[in-house]
Design an enzyme around this catalytic site. Structure first.
Site, PDB file in Angstrom:
ATOM      1  N   HIS A  77      -1.573   1.117   5.954  1.00 25.22           N
ATOM      2  CA  HIS A  77      -1.399   1.817   7.225  1.00 25.22           C
ATOM      3  C   HIS A  77      -1.021   0.839   8.331  1.00 25.22           C
ATOM      4  O   HIS A  77      -1.593  -0.253   8.412  1.00 25.22           O
ATOM      5  CB  HIS A  77      -2.689   2.533   7.632  1.00 25.22           C
ATOM      6  CG  HIS A  77      -3.001   3.725   6.790  1.00 25.22           C
ATOM      7  ND1 HIS A  77      -4.269   4.263   6.709  1.00 25.22           N
ATOM      8  CD2 HIS A  77      -2.218   4.484   5.991  1.00 25.22           C
ATOM      9  CE1 HIS A  77      -4.251   5.300   5.893  1.00 25.22           C
ATOM     10  NE2 HIS A  77      -3.015   5.452   5.446  1.00 25.22           N
ATOM     11  N   ARG A 114      -6.826   9.318  -2.941  1.00 32.33           N
ATOM     12  CA  ARG A 114      -6.660   8.222  -1.978  1.00 32.33           C
ATOM     13  C   ARG A 114      -7.681   8.353  -0.848  1.00 32.33           C
ATOM     14  O   ARG A 114      -8.257   7.358  -0.393  1.00 32.33           O
ATOM     15  CB  ARG A 114      -5.226   8.263  -1.449  1.00 32.33           C
ATOM     16  CG  ARG A 114      -4.805   7.141  -0.516  1.00 32.33           C
ATOM     17  CD  ARG A 114      -3.280   7.184  -0.423  1.00 32.33           C
ATOM     18  NE  ARG A 114      -2.754   6.729   0.840  1.00 32.33           N
ATOM     19  CZ  ARG A 114      -2.465   5.461   1.124  1.00 32.33           C
ATOM     20  NH1 ARG A 114      -2.691   4.519   0.230  1.00 32.33           N
ATOM     21  NH2 ARG A 114      -1.959   5.127   2.290  1.00 32.33           N
ATOM     22  N   LYS A 117       7.797   2.256   2.306  1.00 32.20           N
ATOM     23  CA  LYS A 117       8.100   2.441   3.729  1.00 32.20           C
ATOM     24  C   LYS A 117       8.489   1.128   4.399  1.00 32.20           C
ATOM     25  O   LYS A 117       8.124   0.852   5.541  1.00 32.20           O
ATOM     26  CB  LYS A 117       6.906   3.083   4.457  1.00 32.20           C
ATOM     27  CG  LYS A 117       6.526   4.452   3.898  1.00 32.20           C
ATOM     28  CD  LYS A 117       5.410   5.111   4.687  1.00 32.20           C
ATOM     29  CE  LYS A 117       5.098   6.491   4.130  1.00 32.20           C
ATOM     30  NZ  LYS A 117       4.034   7.196   4.882  1.00 32.20           N
ATOM     31  N   TYR A 145      -8.612   9.214   7.206  1.00 30.70           N
ATOM     32  CA  TYR A 145      -8.960   9.106   5.801  1.00 30.70           C
ATOM     33  C   TYR A 145     -10.462   8.953   5.583  1.00 30.70           C
ATOM     34  O   TYR A 145     -10.971   9.288   4.514  1.00 30.70           O
ATOM     35  CB  TYR A 145      -8.235   7.905   5.169  1.00 30.70           C
ATOM     36  CG  TYR A 145      -6.792   8.164   4.842  1.00 30.70           C
ATOM     37  CD1 TYR A 145      -6.339   8.094   3.525  1.00 30.70           C
ATOM     38  CD2 TYR A 145      -5.870   8.466   5.836  1.00 30.70           C
ATOM     39  CE1 TYR A 145      -5.017   8.323   3.214  1.00 30.70           C
ATOM     40  CE2 TYR A 145      -4.550   8.698   5.535  1.00 30.70           C
ATOM     41  CZ  TYR A 145      -4.119   8.630   4.222  1.00 30.70           C
ATOM     42  OH  TYR A 145      -2.794   8.868   3.935  1.00 30.70           O
ATOM     43  N   ARG A 161      -0.788   5.412  -3.173  1.00 28.43           N
ATOM     44  CA  ARG A 161      -0.126   6.714  -3.123  1.00 28.43           C
ATOM     45  C   ARG A 161       0.389   7.041  -4.527  1.00 28.43           C
ATOM     46  O   ARG A 161       0.698   6.145  -5.307  1.00 28.43           O
ATOM     47  CB  ARG A 161       1.047   6.696  -2.143  1.00 28.43           C
ATOM     48  CG  ARG A 161       0.663   6.309  -0.716  1.00 28.43           C
ATOM     49  CD  ARG A 161       1.908   6.153   0.145  1.00 28.43           C
ATOM     50  NE  ARG A 161       1.587   5.828   1.531  1.00 28.43           N
ATOM     51  CZ  ARG A 161       1.446   4.589   2.005  1.00 28.43           C
ATOM     52  NH1 ARG A 161       1.600   3.551   1.187  1.00 28.43           N
ATOM     53  NH2 ARG A 161       1.168   4.373   3.268  1.00 28.43           N
ATOM     54  N   HIS A 220      -3.204  12.970  -3.335  1.00 25.56           N
ATOM     55  CA  HIS A 220      -3.559  12.269  -2.102  1.00 25.56           C
ATOM     56  C   HIS A 220      -5.049  12.348  -1.801  1.00 25.56           C
ATOM     57  O   HIS A 220      -5.593  11.493  -1.098  1.00 25.56           O
ATOM     58  CB  HIS A 220      -2.759  12.833  -0.930  1.00 25.56           C
ATOM     59  CG  HIS A 220      -2.424  11.804   0.103  1.00 25.56           C
ATOM     60  ND1 HIS A 220      -1.582  10.735  -0.131  1.00 25.56           N
ATOM     61  CD2 HIS A 220      -2.834  11.661   1.393  1.00 25.56           C
ATOM     62  CE1 HIS A 220      -1.481  10.000   0.962  1.00 25.56           C
ATOM     63  NE2 HIS A 220      -2.236  10.527   1.891  1.00 25.56           N
TER      64      HIS A 220
END
Length: 284
Positions: free
Chosen positions: A255, A232, A165, A264, A143, A229
């Protein structure tokens, strides 16, 4: 205003309290910023009225007219989380149901050729830093907010430890990229993030976003396709085309669910159309 509604008014103090709660839950700073922004927008829409289920259903309808379904659901997630925090769960609204698309829109899919043109355009403009940022994101699948973890130490070892995260994962850097990162940093710097501002702080995502947009015309790539993004996503599609391993790709991207990873790997459908055409099942 009903008496019970007066008790259910969004205030700056409640929003601040919710932001602190999200921080304690170890949510990413960008998530906290977005959630508080969405709540302030809801507060403005209510214009002093109290929180009721009817008001929030009307607000949901308003959002549907303004945003795509996925964006509406992220805004509703912010509001529902806040309502749970306040104990007003009877006012929570359901997210929109979205049927998963098998293919992404062709006008949104960044191709490998377009990516190469962006890199070359940055090089022609003399912006070696931007060129290397594009290649770092696309070659690793990180990211844009994770650029801060691409350090000189990582360039020397070929492995970066990324924390995002509340999760840690290893990101492997190709040898060619490591050499380019070390050349870019030069001999004067020995440690820290590779990509920094003049003040020595890690680059902000907004800086990268604006710099990428400035390349669109020079590279001949539609602006709708040019944002961090999407690099990515390109990494994910290229990796999946080679390996066909969703679980491993999910690990590389950080993920928690392969269902997210499937999004994706979605393509525009052009390749599928070519394959169907080659089946030779049309006789006349």
């Amino acid at each position: 205003m009903k008496k019970e509604d007066a008790k259910r008014t969004i205030t700056p103090e409640l929003i601040s309290g919710y932001a602190v709660y999200l921080w304690e839950q170890e949510k990413a700073p960008a998530t906290i910023e977005k959630y508080t922004h969405d709540l302030k927008a809801l507060c403005g829409w209510l214009d002093g009225a109290g929180i009721t289920k009817a008001a929030l259903v009307s607000w949901k309808e308003h959002l549907k007219e303004q945003y795509a379904a996925a964006s509406v659901n992220t805004i509703l997630a912010a509001a529902n989380g806040f309502l749970t925090f306040c104990g007003w769960t009877d006012c929570k609204v359901k997210p929109l149901k979205i049927q998963r698309n098998l293919f992404c829109r062709a006008d949104k899919e960044l191709t490998r050729g377009e990516y190469v043109r962006l890199v070359r355009a940055a090089e022609r403009a003399g912006d070696s830093r931007l060129s290397l940022i594009l290649q770092t994101i696309c070659a690793t699948g990180i990211r844009v907010s994770e650029l801060q973890f691409i350090t000189l130490e990582a360039a020397r070892t070929g492995r970066a430890e990324v924390c995002n995260k509340g999760k840690r994962r290893a990101v492997f850097l190709p040898d060619k990229l490591c050499r380019a990162l070390l050349r870019f940093a030069g001999k004067k710097r020995t440690a820290g993030a590779v990509f920094i501002t003049r003040g020595g702080k890690p680059l902000d995502r907004s800086n990268v976003w604006r710099s990428m947009k400035s390349l669109c015309e020079r590279a001949g790539v539609a602006p709708a396709k040019v944002y961090p993004h999407n690099l990515r996503h390109l990494f994910a599609r290229v990796f999946y085309a080679l390996q066909k391993d969703l679980s491993r790709l999910a690990d590389l991207l950080g993920h928690a669910s392969v269902n997210t990873t499937r999004i994706y790997t979605a393509e525009s459908g052009a390749e599928h159309a070519r394959l169907i055409g080659r089946m030779g099942l049309v006789i006349t």
